[in-house]
Design a protein around this motif. Structure first.
Motif, PDB file in Angstrom:
ATOM      1  N   GLN A 230      75.593   9.561  68.906  1.00  0.00           N
ATOM      2  CA  GLN A 230      76.666   9.714  69.880  1.00  0.00           C
ATOM      3  C   GLN A 230      76.204   9.132  71.212  1.00  0.00           C
ATOM      4  OE1 GLN A 230      78.595  13.501  69.964  1.00  0.00           O
ATOM      5  NE2 GLN A 230      79.434  13.189  72.010  1.00  0.00           N
ATOM      6  N   LEU A 231      77.006   8.228  71.765  1.00  0.00           N
ATOM      7  CA  LEU A 231      76.687   7.579  73.031  1.00  0.00           C
ATOM      8  C   LEU A 231      77.304   8.346  74.183  1.00  0.00           C
ATOM      9  CD1 LEU A 231      77.416   3.856  72.068  1.00  0.00           C
ATOM     10  CD2 LEU A 231      75.439   5.255  71.523  1.00  0.00           C
ATOM     11  N   ASP A 232      76.980   7.916  75.394  1.00  0.00           N
ATOM     12  CA  ASP A 232      77.582   8.457  76.619  1.00  0.00           C
ATOM     13  C   ASP A 232      77.409   9.966  76.739  1.00  0.00           C
ATOM     14  OD1 ASP A 232      78.564   5.953  77.602  1.00  0.00           O
ATOM     15  OD2 ASP A 232      80.154   6.060  76.115  1.00  0.00           O
ATOM     16  N   VAL A 233      76.234  10.442  76.341  1.00  0.00           N
ATOM     17  CA  VAL A 233      75.911  11.852  76.521  1.00  0.00           C
ATOM     18  C   VAL A 233      75.285  12.022  77.905  1.00  0.00           C
ATOM     19  CG1 VAL A 233      74.458  13.748  75.700  1.00  0.00           C
ATOM     20  CG2 VAL A 233      75.564  12.215  74.058  1.00  0.00           C
ATOM     21  N   PHE A 234      75.746  13.036  78.643  1.00  0.00           N
ATOM     22  CA  PHE A 234      75.141  13.327  79.946  1.00  0.00           C
ATOM     23  C   PHE A 234      74.526  14.718  79.847  1.00  0.00           C
ATOM     24  CE2 PHE A 234      75.320  14.458  84.559  1.00  0.00           C
ATOM     25  CZ  PHE A 234      74.455  13.471  84.985  1.00  0.00           C
ATOM     26  N   LEU A 235      73.214  14.744  79.621  1.00  0.00           N
ATOM     27  CA  LEU A 235      72.518  15.984  79.302  1.00  0.00           C
ATOM     28  C   LEU A 235      72.717  17.083  80.351  1.00  0.00           C
ATOM     29  CD1 LEU A 235      70.767  17.215  77.093  1.00  0.00           C
ATOM     30  CD2 LEU A 235      68.742  16.416  78.318  1.00  0.00           C
ATOM     31  N   PRO A 236      72.704  16.777  81.669  1.00  0.00           N
ATOM     32  CA  PRO A 236      72.866  17.859  82.647  1.00  0.00           C
ATOM     33  C   PRO A 236      74.180  18.628  82.538  1.00  0.00           C
ATOM     34  CG  PRO A 236      71.932  15.920  83.708  1.00  0.00           C
ATOM     35  CD  PRO A 236      72.331  15.506  82.322  1.00  0.00           C
ATOM     36  N   THR A 237      75.245  18.007  82.040  1.00  0.00           N
ATOM     37  CA  THR A 237      76.523  18.710  81.927  1.00  0.00           C
ATOM     38  C   THR A 237      76.914  18.997  80.476  1.00  0.00           C
ATOM     39  OG1 THR A 237      77.754  16.609  81.952  1.00  0.00           O
ATOM     40  CG2 THR A 237      77.399  17.702  84.064  1.00  0.00           C
ATOM     41  N   LEU A 238      76.135  18.513  79.505  1.00  0.00           N
ATOM     42  CA  LEU A 238      76.428  18.761  78.100  1.00  0.00           C
ATOM     43  C   LEU A 238      76.197  20.237  77.773  1.00  0.00           C
ATOM     44  CD1 LEU A 238      76.902  17.624  75.132  1.00  0.00           C
ATOM     45  CD2 LEU A 238      74.383  17.577  74.993  1.00  0.00           C
ATOM     46  N   PRO A 239      77.175  20.922  77.182  1.00  0.00           N
ATOM     47  CA  PRO A 239      76.927  22.300  76.728  1.00  0.00           C
ATOM     48  C   PRO A 239      75.857  22.297  75.632  1.00  0.00           C
ATOM     49  CG  PRO A 239      79.293  21.833  76.826  1.00  0.00           C
ATOM     50  CD  PRO A 239      78.582  20.520  76.982  1.00  0.00           C
ATOM     51  N   HIS A 240      74.693  22.854  75.942  1.00  0.00           N
ATOM     52  CA  HIS A 240      73.603  22.829  74.965  1.00  0.00           C
ATOM     53  C   HIS A 240      72.540  23.843  75.361  1.00  0.00           C
ATOM     54  CE1 HIS A 240      71.552  20.597  78.162  1.00  0.00           C
ATOM     55  NE2 HIS A 240      70.415  20.777  77.496  1.00  0.00           N
ATOM     56  N   ARG A 241      71.587  24.054  74.438  1.00  0.00           N
ATOM     57  CA  ARG A 241      70.383  24.840  74.710  1.00  0.00           C
ATOM     58  C   ARG A 241      69.199  24.038  74.217  1.00  0.00           C
ATOM     59  NH1 ARG A 241      69.735  29.043  71.670  1.00  0.00           N
ATOM     60  NH2 ARG A 241      68.422  30.204  73.125  1.00  0.00           N
ATOM     61  N   ALA A 242      68.219  23.824  75.082  1.00  0.00           N
ATOM     62  CA  ALA A 242      67.004  23.112  74.680  1.00  0.00           C
ATOM     63  C   ALA A 242      66.144  24.065  73.837  1.00  0.00           C
ATOM     64  CB  ALA A 242      66.242  22.634  75.898  1.00  0.00           C
ATOM     65  N   LEU A 243      65.719  23.591  72.656  1.00  0.00           N
ATOM     66  CA  LEU A 243      64.914  24.416  71.745  1.00  0.00           C
ATOM     67  C   LEU A 243      63.487  23.906  71.615  1.00  0.00           C
ATOM     68  CD1 LEU A 243      67.534  25.111  68.918  1.00  0.00           C
ATOM     69  CD2 LEU A 243      67.027  26.463  70.959  1.00  0.00           C
ATOM     70  N   SER A 244      63.126  22.890  72.408  1.00  0.00           N
ATOM     71  CA  SER A 244      61.744  22.396  72.435  1.00  0.00           C
ATOM     72  C   SER A 244      61.477  21.821  73.811  1.00  0.00           C
ATOM     73  CB  SER A 244      61.513  21.325  71.363  1.00  0.00           C
ATOM     74  OG  SER A 244      62.102  20.091  71.753  1.00  0.00           O
ATOM     75  N   ASP A 245      60.231  21.572  74.086  1.00  0.00           N
ATOM     76  CA  ASP A 245      59.887  20.824  75.292  1.00  0.00           C
ATOM     77  C   ASP A 245      60.146  19.342  75.031  1.00  0.00           C
ATOM     78  OD1 ASP A 245      59.000  23.036  76.776  1.00  0.00           O
ATOM     79  OD2 ASP A 245      57.026  22.954  75.816  1.00  0.00           O
ATOM     80  N   PRO A 246      60.399  18.554  76.078  1.00  0.00           N
ATOM     81  CA  PRO A 246      60.554  17.103  75.867  1.00  0.00           C
ATOM     82  C   PRO A 246      59.277  16.497  75.288  1.00  0.00           C
ATOM     83  CG  PRO A 246      61.372  17.749  78.034  1.00  0.00           C
ATOM     84  CD  PRO A 246      60.643  18.950  77.482  1.00  0.00           C
ATOM     85  N   PHE A 247      59.445  15.472  74.449  1.00  0.00           N
ATOM     86  CA  PHE A 247      58.288  14.806  73.851  1.00  0.00           C
ATOM     87  C   PHE A 247      58.553  13.303  73.808  1.00  0.00           C
ATOM     88  CE2 PHE A 247      61.208  16.124  70.591  1.00  0.00           C
ATOM     89  CZ  PHE A 247      61.269  15.091  69.666  1.00  0.00           C
ATOM     90  N   THR A 248      57.467  12.522  73.783  1.00  0.00           N
ATOM     91  CA  THR A 248      57.571  11.059  73.749  1.00  0.00           C
ATOM     92  C   THR A 248      57.497  10.585  72.313  1.00  0.00           C
ATOM     93  OG1 THR A 248      56.535  10.889  75.924  1.00  0.00           O
ATOM     94  CG2 THR A 248      56.603   8.897  74.578  1.00  0.00           C
ATOM     95  N   THR A 249      58.509   9.837  71.882  1.00  0.00           N
ATOM     96  CA  THR A 249      58.548   9.395  70.485  1.00  0.00           C
ATOM     97  C   THR A 249      57.897   8.029  70.291  1.00  0.00           C
ATOM     98  OG1 THR A 249      60.753   8.432  70.788  1.00  0.00           O
ATOM     99  CG2 THR A 249      60.647  10.718  70.052  1.00  0.00           C
ATOM    100  N   PHE A 250      58.242   7.075  71.149  1.00  0.00           N
ATOM    101  CA  PHE A 250      57.704   5.722  71.011  1.00  0.00           C
ATOM    102  C   PHE A 250      57.354   5.168  72.385  1.00  0.00           C
ATOM    103  CE2 PHE A 250      60.664   6.184  67.427  1.00  0.00           C
ATOM    104  CZ  PHE A 250      59.797   5.928  66.364  1.00  0.00           C
ATOM    105  N   SER A 251      56.324   4.332  72.411  1.00  0.00           N
ATOM    106  CA  SER A 251      55.939   3.627  73.628  1.00  0.00           C
ATOM    107  C   SER A 251      55.704   2.168  73.259  1.00  0.00           C
ATOM    108  CB  SER A 251      54.664   4.227  74.233  1.00  0.00           C
ATOM    109  OG  SER A 251      54.319   3.551  75.427  1.00  0.00           O
TER     110      SER A 251
END
Length: 819
Positions: free
Chosen positions: A703-724
């Motif tokens: 899904q595109l055009d997601v704006f995390l600060p206003t998206l109704p959600h609950r974070a269930l993990s800490d942020p992590f880096t997938t690829f560099s």
């Protein structure tokens, strides 16, 4: 031993025969025979890959000879021979979609991802599915309040005696089935989309209602007028209402139904029968003036980009508003005079400047829905209730299903509908002194309202201050015909005051308004140019690179498609004596053209061309590549990394530097019912027990055009880096496939209890100036994206989570498991 050797040689010969047959003009039916004779050939390493490569080569040649039907046949034969090959299924499905066979393509692509859910395969499936089933179907079917409202209204109508129902724009057939469930005896359903009609028929059959519902694959306006009252309907149910209410032609459709499809009252023999009825019976439209930085940056140039001085840049939605505000009553093409937004999740929020005001009421239960009042332009005067800058007029509606219930699409309703946004034109922001217009609580604003059978438009006319008639007159814009706008003017010294108009997409305009991004881009170009031409040691140390020998002139290849490297340079004075630029021009993009109209004095230092037409010798001189790898919607641009590699390896310089120099992908596990209901149907509860889950064959993952600060959600993990990804090193990479195809596994710890339903991800780009740009920051032009997983994972705090991330052809996918 000799027998084994002979057997191996024969096996290899048969294998090579199969490959050779694909490269020759012999009948392609010969190569299935090879696999049928020796099925174990499929087990050999690289056979599947070589088989698909040869298949692609042969079918490409057939297409070049205008033998597309033969190419389709070849792919079909390949799937019969190797039905368990995910690569064959995917290649066939992709080819069929490109050849105009989306239904067959979706079936094969769906089988391919069941074999192996590669991210690029999922993306191709999503693209093909979207061409058949619009994404809003999922939000609508998951809107229980909407479904319940229609069901209750249908029950009341059936109790009045309505038995013969016409469902217009039936989609999946849900309203038809709810009508039968409410007690109607017969329903005729019209659906113009062949794919949706077929899907609806399958869903109706699954719910054992095929004897009561007749599906017709056509528009209701194409139905033949009923020859007798017996063939007419007493009740019409429909929900062909877009964000702007009228965009799906609900008015002409209902007017046709009144004239040709509904029963004639005069022909009724039994006066106890109910009068003909429409659900919904009518609608009310509300408007409100608002302030919103996000909407402003999407539709009007506000950043000081000197390179476009004297050019009035607006979005295509603003252009449509300009078209309909003229004396013409016809919108050019299919452009609507509004965009749509879910204002409850708008980045940065919005501020109301007026109270909501009722502007139009429509009665669908009469043959002439539009009366004289609707067709006459009107001016609505509204008091300003909060000081601010007027950026847009928003509208929403209430659907009056019957005399007892209504449904609202207001920003606070949480319904499946978005709200219509009418961005204000640039002229509406500026007075004669060219300053930004502000309104205060002492003001009244005049809004011109216009109604057409398929659209409404709203624009600000004047602002009045308290006690004064017109103390803040707005410049009345010169109305220009569409062809005049398209032709644009070339500015000369003698006519430098003339302002040209440039109409571009809102995504491109949001980039022009991202001053932070353009400033860092300019600094990066200056530092790299200084290092390349002068051997700047400080820059070399910052980037941990070494320039073999300084060069006299830097050649920049801009792969952004809109010349952002040129736009970022407010002044060419520092660089123009040592800079040559190549700007790749995207198809149909007028922005590059305006760049050169605005800076003709610098034209000699730049070359504008398509990459296919660029001389190899010019590409050999490239020392800096400027890319815009992340789309505004939050995903990687298609072929972004591949283009950097391909054109970077053509350079003869020892070092080719890229902007950005490094790209990281960050992610977080979230619980979000909002994301899930936008991508698939969640059980049968929202549809009141009717099973419509067959539509999930067309579900989406990304899904595109997601704006995390206003998206109704609950974070269930800490942020992590997938690829560099070190883009600077990409052009030196001996095996680029190690970059283009990556898989990584992570072990995370759940930080809260809930159900992991999606992975939201974003990007961090390191510029050569040393600055890192994060697409999660709220003050830039990027959104985020989300990958919605198939099955939610229930977790408690402290649970170990295994996340597998796949990167294929610039697409991302994730698998989540709990230990």
């Amino acid at each position: 031993m000799q027998d084994a050797t002979q057997y191996q040689q024969a096996d290899t010969a048969l294998h090579m025969r199969m490959i050779w047959l694909l490269h020759t003009n012999e009948r392609v039916c010969s190569f299935p025979a090879c696999l049928n004779i020796k099925p174990t050939l499929k087990e050999k390493s690289n056979v599947e890959e070589r088989f698909v490569d040869c298949l692609k080569s042969w079918t490409t040649e057939l297409v070049s000879l205008s033998r597309t039907e033969n190419a389709v046949w070849c792919y079909e034969q390949a799937c019969e021979v190797w039905p368990e090959s995910g690569s064959t299924l995917h290649s066939t499905g992709k080819f069929l979609f490109q050849s105009g066979h989306p239904e067959e393509a979706v079936t094969l692509l769906h089988k391919a991802v069941q074999v192996k859910a590669q991210p690029d395969w999922l993306w191709d499936l999503q693209n093909a599915s979207s061409s058949l089933v619009e994404r809003w179907h999922f939000r609508m079917l998951n809107d229980r309040k909407r479904n319940q409202g229609y069901y209750d209204a249908l029950q009341r109508a059936v109790r009045k005696g309505h038995q013969k129902v016409l469902d217009i724009g039936s989609g999946t057939g849900l309203l038809s089935m709810l009508a039968i469930k409410a007690g109607a005896s017969r329903v005729t359903a019209c659906e113009m989309s062949t794919a949706m009609c077929d899907l609806a028929q399958a869903i109706i059959t699954q719910n054992n209602m095929e004897e009561h519902i007749v599906m017709k694959n056509l528009k209701s306006t194409d139905m033949e007028p009923a020859s007798s009252s017996h063939d007419r309907f007493s009740l019409v149910v429909t929900e062909i209402a877009d964000a702007g209410l009228l965009g799906e032609e609900i008015i002409p459709t209902l007017q046709h139904a009144w004239s040709h499809l509904l029963e004639e009252n005069k022909s009724r023999e039994d006066n106890n029968l109910p009068p003909k009825q429409i659900i919904p019976a009518g609608a009310s439209v509300f408007i409100q003036l608002i302030e919103s930085d996000y909407i402003m940056k999407q539709h009007r140039k506000v950043n000081a980009v000197d390179i476009l001085r004297g050019v009035n840049v607006t979005s295509k939605s603003v252009q449509a508003t300009l078209d309909v505000s003229s004396s013409s009553s016809i919108i050019d093409g299919d452009t609507e005079p509004y965009s749509s937004e879910n204002l409850s999740q708008l980045p940065g929020g919005w501020k109301p400047l007026t109270s909501p005001s009722l502007v139009y009421k429509f009665n669908f239960c009469q043959s002439e829905v539009l009366d004289q009042d609707h067709q006459t332009d009107s001016v609505l005067s509204l008091p300003i209730v909060c000081s601010g800058r007027p950026d847009a007029i928003i509208s929403w509606f209430e659907l009056h299903l019957d005399e007892e219930s209504s449904l609202s699409s207001s920003p606070a309703s949480g319904s499946c509908w978005e709200q219509a946004v009418y961005p204000l034109r640039a002229e509406h922001y500026q007075d004669k002194n060219r300053t930004v217009l502000e309104v205060t609580q002492e003001d009244m604003v005049d809004i011109v309202c216009r109604c057409h059978p398929t659209w409404m438009s709203f624009r600000v006319k004047d602002v009045k201050s308290k006690g004064q008639e017109y103390s803040k007159p707005l410049r009345k814009p010169k109305i220009m015909e569409h062809e005049d706008l398209k032709s644009k003017y070339r500015v000369t010294e003698a006519d430098s005051r003339m302002e040209r108009s440039l109409n571009i997409s809102s995504n491109k305009l949001s980039i022009l308004n991202d001053g932070k991004y353009l400033n860092h881009l300019r600094e990066s170009m200056q530092s790299l140019t200084s290092m390349a031409t002068q051997g700047d040691k400080s820059v070399e140390e910052k980037l941990s690179v070494k320039i073999p020998n300084p060069i006299s002139k830097v050649t920049v290849l801009d792969l952004s498609g809109m010349g952002i490297s040129f736009l970022a340079l407010k002044s060419m004075d520092i660089l123009k004596n040592q800079l040559v630029g190549i700007i790749s021009q995207s198809d149909g993009e007028d922005l590059v053209e305006e760049i050169f109209k605005s800076r003709e004095e610098d034209l000699q230092y730049f070359k504008r061309c398509t990459l296919e037409g660029t001389e190899i010798s010019t590409l050999e001189d490239v020392s800096i590549i400027v890319a815009d790898p992340v789309e505004t919607g939050g995903i990687l641009q298609a072929n972004a990394l591949e283009d950097i590699y391909v054109y970077g390896t053509r350079s003869s310089h020892g070092s080719v530097f890229t902007i950005p120099g490094c790209l990281k992908v960050h992610a977080v596990c979230v619980e979000s019912e909002e994301l899930v209901r936008n991508t698939r149907v969640i059980g049968s509860d929202p549809t009141l027990g009717v099973n419509v889950e067959k539509i999930n064959k067309f579900k989406t993952y990304t899904q595109l055009d997601v704006f995390l600060p206003t998206l109704p959600h609950r974070a269930l993990s800490d942020p992590f880096t997938t690829f560099s990804i070190d883009i600077n090193q990409l052009v030196k990479c001996k095996n680029p496939m190690e970059v283009f195809i990556q898989d990584r596994e992570f072990t995370l710890e759940a930080t809260a209890s809930g159900r992991i339903s999606a992975i939201v991800y974003w990007f961090e780009m390191t510029m050569s100036s040393g600055v890192c740009l994060n697409t999660l920051d709220e003050d830039n032009h990027w959104m985020q994206a989300a990958f919605v997983i198939d099955k939610e994972v229930l977790v408690q705090p402290g649970d170990k989570i295994q996340v597998t991330a796949h990167f294929r052809n610039n697409s991302l996918s994730f698998v989540v498991r709990k230990y």
